[in-house]
Design an enzyme around this catalytic site. Structure first.
Site, PDB file in Angstrom:
ATOM      1  CE  LYS A   1      44.903  47.455  65.928  1.00 18.50           C
ATOM      2  NZ  LYS A   1      44.315  48.796  66.271  1.00 18.50           N
TER       3      LYS A   1
ATOM      4  CD1 TRP B   1      45.797  54.150  65.505  1.00 20.63           C
ATOM      5  CD2 TRP B   1      43.490  54.456  65.686  1.00 20.63           C
ATOM      6  NE1 TRP B   1      45.135  53.451  64.652  1.00 20.63           N
ATOM      7  CE2 TRP B   1      43.667  53.394  64.760  1.00 20.63           C
ATOM      8  CE3 TRP B   1      42.201  54.680  66.033  1.00 20.63           C
ATOM      9  CZ2 TRP B   1      42.866  52.562  64.230  1.00 20.63           C
ATOM     10  CZ3 TRP B   1      41.023  54.032  65.417  1.00 20.63           C
ATOM     11  CH2 TRP B   1      41.254  52.911  64.666  1.00 20.63           C
TER      12      TRP B   1
ATOM     13  CG  ASP C   1      44.589  53.709  72.045  1.00 22.60           C
ATOM     14  OD1 ASP C   1      44.848  52.546  72.239  1.00 22.60           O
ATOM     15  OD2 ASP C   1      44.157  54.365  70.933  1.00 22.60           O
TER      16      ASP C   1
HETATM   17  C1  LIG Z   1      43.503  49.725  66.324  1.00 23.39           C
HETATM   18  C2  LIG Z   1      43.510  50.865  67.179  1.00 23.39           C
HETATM   19  C3  LIG Z   1      42.328  51.443  67.522  1.00 23.39           C
HETATM   20  C4  LIG Z   1      40.951  51.016  67.488  1.00 23.39           C
HETATM   21  O1  LIG Z   1      40.853  49.935  68.157  1.00 23.39           O
HETATM   22  P1  LIG Z   1      39.091  49.496  67.888  1.00 23.39           P
HETATM   23  O2  LIG Z   1      39.232  48.118  68.947  1.00 23.39           O
HETATM   24  O3  LIG Z   1      39.039  48.632  66.530  1.00 23.39           O
HETATM   25  O4  LIG Z   1      38.122  50.147  68.199  1.00 23.39           O
HETATM   26  C5  LIG Z   1      42.505  52.605  68.420  1.00 23.39           C
HETATM   27  N1  LIG Z   1      43.688  53.056  68.917  1.00 23.39           N
HETATM   28  C6  LIG Z   1      44.869  52.244  68.506  1.00 23.39           C
HETATM   29  C7  LIG Z   1      46.177  52.910  68.661  1.00 23.39           C
HETATM   30  C8  LIG Z   1      44.859  51.463  67.504  1.00 23.39           C
HETATM   31  O5  LIG Z   1      45.988  50.550  67.115  1.00 23.39           O
END
Ligand SMILES: *Cc1c(COP(=O)(O)O)cnc(C)c1O
Length: 360
Positions: free
Chosen positions: A196, A102, A172
């Site tokens: 999540k 990511w 993030d």
């Molecule tokens: C799942 C995830 C993403 C992507 O998220 P989307 O909402 O599908 O764009 C980005 N960063 C991390 C750390 C993730 O776990």
């Protein structure tokens, strides 16, 4: 059909109590004769759902007054672009820490907007570690420092917030937000896709310090400017109303369970149990440095990968689903966010023990 233990990395399982509450209010929300899905986002009922959710999130994370909470769409992936578009503020360079899948996505997107300085990377260990803070080569002129506190695929997590001085820290937090208390004042901006640890897909949360809002790069579309959403309380256009409502039920659920201190206590215990079991066995392996193992996403491999499909098949029969690892790393991955009960982790460990016994 009984509910299964769903180890999906995202969209992930939601608390059973939340699903039941939503089901009971599905057709007629509190005497309105309609579902929350069918309500105007400007109606007094929805505005009160939205305000309550925001207030509860602010309380749970102890978000200081000078931070805005935005309820957006577009996923964490849109934030990979919105962060540089909004936070460069006349500067031309930003620092990024590369700890895996990511981080790399965020870096690739930022490169469309600015010079990216990779201040540290753990690529040489195949992303099984976190580069120690004293090895980071931060640029004092960087507009911000971006990192990924929990790498959902590699299963690597920062257990402390790194000190980056006065440069705004951007995180993030998609797969770790609400798993434990955090000091929001240490961050310039936090973002997270909801699917999540917050609620259903379609909602993206951004928590941003007010003084960082309002100086976008030239030609930034209205919808990609944090100021648009901050001014309109995230109702500039139609927000993801149903996801926002479910997120609100999740926040209430966390409060009822005892808040983020309690979540942290349970999450730590769940993760330690599973890691201890994996480490005690030669049949299973987790490659991550014990200092930075994730509480939320636990990848593991079988010593004999030919047994992978059998493992997944029997696990599914036992009501343990979505354990297949990400296609980029293979093996298995157990995602055990807040909504995964401790009994789910116990059931997984029992299953793994049994499987090992029958296949050695
Ligand atoms: C799942 C995830 C993403 C992507 O998220 P989307 O909402 O599908 O764009 C980005 N960063 C991390 C750390 C993730 O776990």
């Amino acid at each position: 059909m009984p509910r299964v233990y769903n180890f999906s990395a995202g969209p992930a399982m939601l608390p059973a109590e939340v699903i039941e509450k939503a089901a009971s209010e599905m057709a007629d929300y509190q005497g309105t004769g309609m579902s929350v899905m069918e309500m105007s986002h400007r109606s007094k009922e929805f505005v009160s759902i939205a305000e309550k959710a925001e207030a509860d999130l602010r309380e749970l994370l102890r978000v200081p007054e000078n931070y805005k909470i935005l309820f957006l769409q577009g996923g964490a992936s849109s934030q990979f672009a919105m962060v540089p578009m909004n936070l460069l503020r006349g500067k031309t360079t930003a620092d990024y820490i590369n700890t895996g899948y990511w981080s790399k996505k965020a870096i690739a997107e930022a490169r469309r907007f600015c010079e990216v300085n990779i201040a540290a990377t753990s690529e040489d260990t195949n992303f099984t570690t976190i580069p120690p803070r004293d090895s980071w080569k931060l640029n004092p002129n960087a507009a911000y420092v971006h990192y990924t506190p929990n790498e959902t695929i590699g299963g690597v997590e920062f257990h402390e917030v790194p000190d980056v001085g006065d440069v705004p820290l951007v995180a993030d937090m998609s797969s770790t937000i609400l798993s434990r208390p955090i000091d929001v004042s240490r961050f310039g901006l936090i973002y997270a896709g909801a699917q999540k640890n917050i609620g259903p897909a379609g909602l993206t949360i951004v928590i941003v310090r007010e003084d960082l809002i309002g100086e976008t790069i030239k030609n930034t579309p209205t919808m990609f400017d944090y100021a648009t959403h901050a001014k309109a309380n995230s109702m500039y256009n139609t927000p993801p109303t149903y996801s926002w409502y479910i997120a609100g039920l999740v926040f209430e659920w966390i409060k009822e369970k005892g808040g983020l201190e309690k979540m942290a206590e349970i999450n730590r215990r769940k993760a330690e149990k599973l890691y201890n079991f994996i480490d005690s066995s030669d049949f299973y392996n987790n490659p991550v440095d014990p200092k930075c193992r994730s509480w939320m996403n636990i990848p593991f491999t079988l010593a004999n990968p030919e047994l992978d499909s059998k493992f997944l098949e029997l696990a599914k029969e036992a009501g343990l689903v979505n354990l297949k690892g990400h296609r980029s790393v293979g093996g298995m991955r157990a995602s055990i966010y807040n909504a995964m009960p401790e009994e789910g982790v116990d059931a997984l460990i029992n299953f793994m023990q049994e499987f090992e016994k029958n296949h050695t």
